[in-house]
Design a protein around this motif. Structure first.
Motif, PDB file in Angstrom:
ATOM      1  N   ARG A  37      -4.170 -40.089 -40.153  1.00  0.00           N
ATOM      2  CA  ARG A  37      -4.445 -39.204 -39.014  1.00  0.00           C
ATOM      3  C   ARG A  37      -4.905 -37.825 -39.496  1.00  0.00           C
ATOM      4  O   ARG A  37      -5.792 -37.223 -38.898  1.00  0.00           O
ATOM      5  CB  ARG A  37      -3.172 -39.091 -38.147  1.00  0.00           C
ATOM      6  CG  ARG A  37      -3.366 -38.313 -36.882  1.00  0.00           C
ATOM      7  CD  ARG A  37      -4.289 -39.048 -35.903  1.00  0.00           C
ATOM      8  NE  ARG A  37      -4.616 -38.150 -34.825  1.00  0.00           N
ATOM      9  CZ  ARG A  37      -5.831 -37.687 -34.557  1.00  0.00           C
ATOM     10  NH1 ARG A  37      -6.854 -38.068 -35.270  1.00  0.00           N
ATOM     11  NH2 ARG A  37      -6.041 -36.863 -33.558  1.00  0.00           N
ATOM     12  N   THR A  38      -4.315 -37.338 -40.577  1.00  0.00           N
ATOM     13  CA  THR A  38      -4.729 -36.052 -41.132  1.00  0.00           C
ATOM     14  C   THR A  38      -6.148 -36.141 -41.687  1.00  0.00           C
ATOM     15  O   THR A  38      -6.955 -35.227 -41.506  1.00  0.00           O
ATOM     16  CB  THR A  38      -3.740 -35.580 -42.215  1.00  0.00           C
ATOM     17  OG1 THR A  38      -2.440 -35.470 -41.624  1.00  0.00           O
ATOM     18  CG2 THR A  38      -4.138 -34.241 -42.799  1.00  0.00           C
ATOM     19  N   ASP A  87      -8.433 -38.091 -40.526  1.00  0.00           N
ATOM     20  CA  ASP A  87      -9.258 -38.064 -39.303  1.00  0.00           C
ATOM     21  C   ASP A  87      -9.511 -36.636 -38.839  1.00  0.00           C
ATOM     22  O   ASP A  87     -10.642 -36.265 -38.512  1.00  0.00           O
ATOM     23  CB  ASP A  87      -8.565 -38.802 -38.149  1.00  0.00           C
ATOM     24  CG  ASP A  87      -8.601 -40.307 -38.286  1.00  0.00           C
ATOM     25  OD1 ASP A  87      -9.397 -40.810 -39.095  1.00  0.00           O
ATOM     26  OD2 ASP A  87      -7.827 -40.965 -37.568  1.00  0.00           O
ATOM     27  N   ARG A  88      -8.434 -35.856 -38.792  1.00  0.00           N
ATOM     28  CA  ARG A  88      -8.567 -34.465 -38.328  1.00  0.00           C
ATOM     29  C   ARG A  88      -9.446 -33.650 -39.274  1.00  0.00           C
ATOM     30  O   ARG A  88     -10.254 -32.828 -38.822  1.00  0.00           O
ATOM     31  CB  ARG A  88      -7.188 -33.815 -38.190  1.00  0.00           C
ATOM     32  CG  ARG A  88      -6.422 -34.268 -36.972  1.00  0.00           C
ATOM     33  CD  ARG A  88      -5.206 -33.398 -36.696  1.00  0.00           C
ATOM     34  NE  ARG A  88      -4.259 -33.380 -37.796  1.00  0.00           N
ATOM     35  CZ  ARG A  88      -3.256 -34.232 -37.961  1.00  0.00           C
ATOM     36  NH1 ARG A  88      -3.055 -35.196 -37.077  1.00  0.00           N
ATOM     37  NH2 ARG A  88      -2.435 -34.132 -38.992  1.00  0.00           N
ATOM     38  N   GLU A 127     -13.078 -34.615 -38.691  1.00  0.00           N
ATOM     39  CA  GLU A 127     -13.528 -34.031 -37.424  1.00  0.00           C
ATOM     40  C   GLU A 127     -13.766 -32.534 -37.572  1.00  0.00           C
ATOM     41  O   GLU A 127     -14.770 -31.995 -37.080  1.00  0.00           O
ATOM     42  CB  GLU A 127     -12.493 -34.317 -36.329  1.00  0.00           C
ATOM     43  CG  GLU A 127     -12.975 -34.005 -34.942  1.00  0.00           C
ATOM     44  CD  GLU A 127     -14.201 -34.793 -34.507  1.00  0.00           C
ATOM     45  OE1 GLU A 127     -14.954 -34.259 -33.671  1.00  0.00           O
ATOM     46  OE2 GLU A 127     -14.431 -35.919 -34.983  1.00  0.00           O
ATOM     47  N   LYS A 128     -12.859 -31.853 -38.261  1.00  0.00           N
ATOM     48  CA  LYS A 128     -13.008 -30.412 -38.472  1.00  0.00           C
ATOM     49  C   LYS A 128     -14.266 -30.113 -39.290  1.00  0.00           C
ATOM     50  O   LYS A 128     -15.036 -29.214 -38.954  1.00  0.00           O
ATOM     51  CB  LYS A 128     -11.768 -29.871 -39.196  1.00  0.00           C
ATOM     52  CG  LYS A 128     -11.780 -28.380 -39.420  1.00  0.00           C
ATOM     53  CD  LYS A 128     -10.488 -27.921 -40.092  1.00  0.00           C
ATOM     54  CE  LYS A 128     -10.503 -26.424 -40.352  1.00  0.00           C
ATOM     55  NZ  LYS A 128      -9.295 -25.985 -41.075  1.00  0.00           N
TER      56      LYS A 128
END
Length: 121
Positions: A98-99, A101-102, A105-106
């Motif tokens: 999940r990190t 993914d973030r 995205e960032k």
């Protein structure tokens, strides 16, 4: 000091950036291949100029990412043409999926902001 207004990044802007990032390796190969060719057709010259322009702007936008972790993940995922799964595996020892993914995205958002500001997308 110049006053620049950043317009909001839309979903379409991010999709355009992701498409550029996915095509980055192919564009680099095309530019390299065409640079070895002696006589370029008009169409080859146009493609070469366009791809060079895009590659330079994507690289510059990537270099402007201040967060080294985000920069490394974007480089691994898109510039080294790794799949999402391989990127996730590469970084899972130091962060959750999940990190990752973030961070992706960032990074995409940061590159999109630059490309949009420069009129590339």
């Amino acid at each position: 000091m110049m006053n620049v207004v950043l317009s909001a990044v839309t979903k379409q802007d991010k999709q355009a950036t992701k498409a550029l990032l996915r095509d980055y390796a192919k564009m680099c190969q095309m530019v390299t291949g065409l640079s070895h060719k002696q006589d370029l057709t008009i169409q080859e010259q146009q493609v070469n100029k366009s791809y060079k322009h895009l590659v330079e702007h994507v690289l510059l936008a990537h270099s402007l990412i201040l967060d080294d972790e985000v920069k490394r993940i974007i480089e691994h995922r898109y510039f080294k043409s790794r799949s999402y799964v391989l990127t996730s595996i590469q970084f899972r020892s130091i962060m959750s999926e999940r990190t990752v993914d973030r961070r992706i995205e960032k990074g995409v958002c940061m590159i999109t902001e630059s490309l949009k500001l420069w009129g590339v997308i």
